[in-house]
Design a protein around this motif. Structure first.
Motif, PDB file in Angstrom:
ATOM      1  N   THR A  33      43.826  42.667  54.053  1.00  0.00           N
ATOM      2  CA  THR A  33      45.253  42.629  53.715  1.00  0.00           C
ATOM      3  C   THR A  33      45.999  43.924  54.013  1.00  0.00           C
ATOM      4  N   VAL A  41      50.974  41.127  49.026  1.00  0.00           N
ATOM      5  CA  VAL A  41      49.682  40.769  49.618  1.00  0.00           C
ATOM      6  C   VAL A  41      48.797  42.005  49.749  1.00  0.00           C
ATOM      7  N   SER A  44      46.652  42.901  46.852  1.00  0.00           N
ATOM      8  CA  SER A  44      45.749  41.848  46.368  1.00  0.00           C
ATOM      9  C   SER A  44      44.415  42.423  45.913  1.00  0.00           C
ATOM     10  N   TRP A  45      43.914  43.417  46.658  1.00  0.00           N
ATOM     11  CA  TRP A  45      42.623  44.011  46.297  1.00  0.00           C
ATOM     12  C   TRP A  45      42.681  44.655  44.916  1.00  0.00           C
ATOM     13  N   ASP A  47      44.842  43.847  42.443  1.00  0.00           N
ATOM     14  CA  ASP A  47      44.946  42.763  41.461  1.00  0.00           C
ATOM     15  C   ASP A  47      43.579  42.146  41.189  1.00  0.00           C
ATOM     16  N   GLN A  48      42.799  41.960  42.259  1.00  0.00           N
ATOM     17  CA  GLN A  48      41.464  41.389  42.111  1.00  0.00           C
ATOM     18  C   GLN A  48      40.560  42.331  41.307  1.00  0.00           C
ATOM     19  N   HIS A 260      42.158  36.771  53.191  1.00  0.00           N
ATOM     20  CA  HIS A 260      41.632  37.286  51.930  1.00  0.00           C
ATOM     21  C   HIS A 260      41.266  36.185  50.934  1.00  0.00           C
ATOM     22  N   THR A 261      41.529  34.929  51.296  1.00  0.00           N
ATOM     23  CA  THR A 261      41.188  33.824  50.397  1.00  0.00           C
ATOM     24  C   THR A 261      40.185  32.896  51.082  1.00  0.00           C
ATOM     25  N   TYR A 341      39.888  36.209  47.179  1.00  0.00           N
ATOM     26  CA  TYR A 341      40.948  36.542  46.231  1.00  0.00           C
ATOM     27  C   TYR A 341      41.361  35.280  45.476  1.00  0.00           C
ATOM     28  N   ARG A 343      42.731  34.981  41.179  1.00  0.00           N
ATOM     29  CA  ARG A 343      42.590  35.532  39.835  1.00  0.00           C
ATOM     30  C   ARG A 343      42.165  34.468  38.817  1.00  0.00           C
TER      31      ARG A 343
END
Length: 368
Positions: A33, A41, A44-45, A47-48, A260-261, A341, A343
């Protein structure tokens, strides 16, 4: 106060494998990302990672409590998840034509992810309570009726992959719960009938049917398999040792979406190569095997079924996600457990592992 002797049975190997998967996942999400041009976006890392820390705390907290307490919570949990699945259809956030999420102040909650674990608990209690007390075909029918509302509501979102995962979960649990030879044909026919019925429902989108037809070679449409083709190129680029972390051209030049998903494994394959990919697969296999081990040593049917259901969900999600990368499965929204990714998915998985740890810690009664 939790007896210190219980911690001796805590499955530290399972926890270590989960932590390693999450850590590797966060690193690969960052690679997938960065330089995206979208701040939401690109973080994202982070948040993860934050979700992982919260999830680990929840895992340890859940493991402290005796899993048998979940028996009494099965009914309210079922009512709650059905209500949530119904509510998300009218009050959920719509994205790309689907209503699957509640937006809780920047944290997306996906009831479909929570439904997998909830139904595992509900069906485990139902089957365990009725084991040896009534005809098993009645138990199969009743469990199917309990599962059906969740499947229908998830299909209406629409979310075919999660709906089929729940059907697979149901089939595994009724099989493990005591199916005999005379039940096998009925179970297989029921599974086939459900899949056929699903494909005929109005909620079964044209793009979903198209993906399956393309996979089976029933139709040809230039460019329709773009995502899978780019994922395969990325995997091929990796070779034995990979292009190097943050160095994969397909990944860094953003040749395929949702890196990432859904397609995180292609990022792993391109940048860490065959060796890195095998390490990830080995860790995932270790997690599933440790969950199955706990199912085998569980002191009661309820615990065994919960662990079997969690292992089945982990296996199916892993198989489908990896199958997407190499063209063996149609492209769906199935994420790679602990790595992709997501949550809601990660929190749900951490709760599930916490329950498995609770079963492992209590596989036999303490002697005083």
């Amino acid at each position: 106060m939790l007896d210190s002797r219980l911690w001796r049975r805590f499955d530290w190997l399972l926890l270590a494998a989960v932590v390693l998967l999450i850590a590797f996942g966060v690193a690969m999400i960052y690679s997938a990302t960065r330089n995206e041009g979208n701040p939401a976006v690109e973080r994202s890392w982070l948040d993860q990672a934050i979700t992982a820390v919260i999830g680990l705390s929840i895992l340890l907290l859940v493991s402290i409590f005796d899993y048998t307490l979940l028996r009494g919570l099965a009914a309210p949990l079922y009512v709650g998840i059905v209500a949530a699945l119904a509510l998300v259809l009218v009050a959920g956030v719509e994205r790309q034509g689907a209503r699957r999420w509640f937006d809780l102040g920047g944290f997306d909650v996906q009831p479909g992810e929570l439904a997998k674990l909830t139904l595992t608990i509900v069906l485990a209690r139902l089957i365990a309570d009725r084991q040896g007390r009534s005809d098993y075909l009645r138990t199969i029918a009743l469990s199917g009726l309990i599962t059906l509302p969740c499947v229908v509501l998830i299909l209406l979102q629409p979310n075919l992959s999660t709906a089929l995962t729940i059907v697979f979960l149901w089939l595994v649990l009724i099989f493990v719960g005591g199916a005999e030879r005379r039940h096998i044909a009925f179970i297989l026919l029921a599974g086939v009938a459900i899949v056929v019925l699903v494909t005929q429902l109005p909620s079964f989108q044209a793009y979903q049917r198209s993906r399956i037809e393309l996979l089976l070679g029933l139709v040809e449409e230039p460019g329709a398999n773009y995502q899978s083709e780019q994922a395969l190129i990325a995997l091929g680029n990796g070779g034995l040792w990979g292009q190097g972390y943050l160095q994969g051209p397909q990944t860094q030049l953003r040749f395929f979406p949702v890196r990432h998903t859904d397609f995180i494994f292609s990022v792993i394959g391109e940048e860490l190569g065959f060796v890195g990919s095998m390490v990830f697969i080995a860790l995932l296999a270790l997690v599933i095997l440790r969950v199955l081990r706990t199912a085998m040593i569980a002191r009661d049917t309820f615990g065994r079924l919960i662990c079997a259901g969690i292992a089945a969900t982990l296996f199916l999600q892993t198989y489908v996600n990896l199958g997407m990368q190499v063209g063996l499965m149609p492209v769906t929204g199935v994420t790679l457990p602990f790595v992709s990714y997501g949550r809601s998915s990660l929190i749900s998985l951490m709760v599930a592992i916490g329950i498995v740890e609770s079963v492992a810690m209590r596989y036999k009664k303490l002697e005083f």
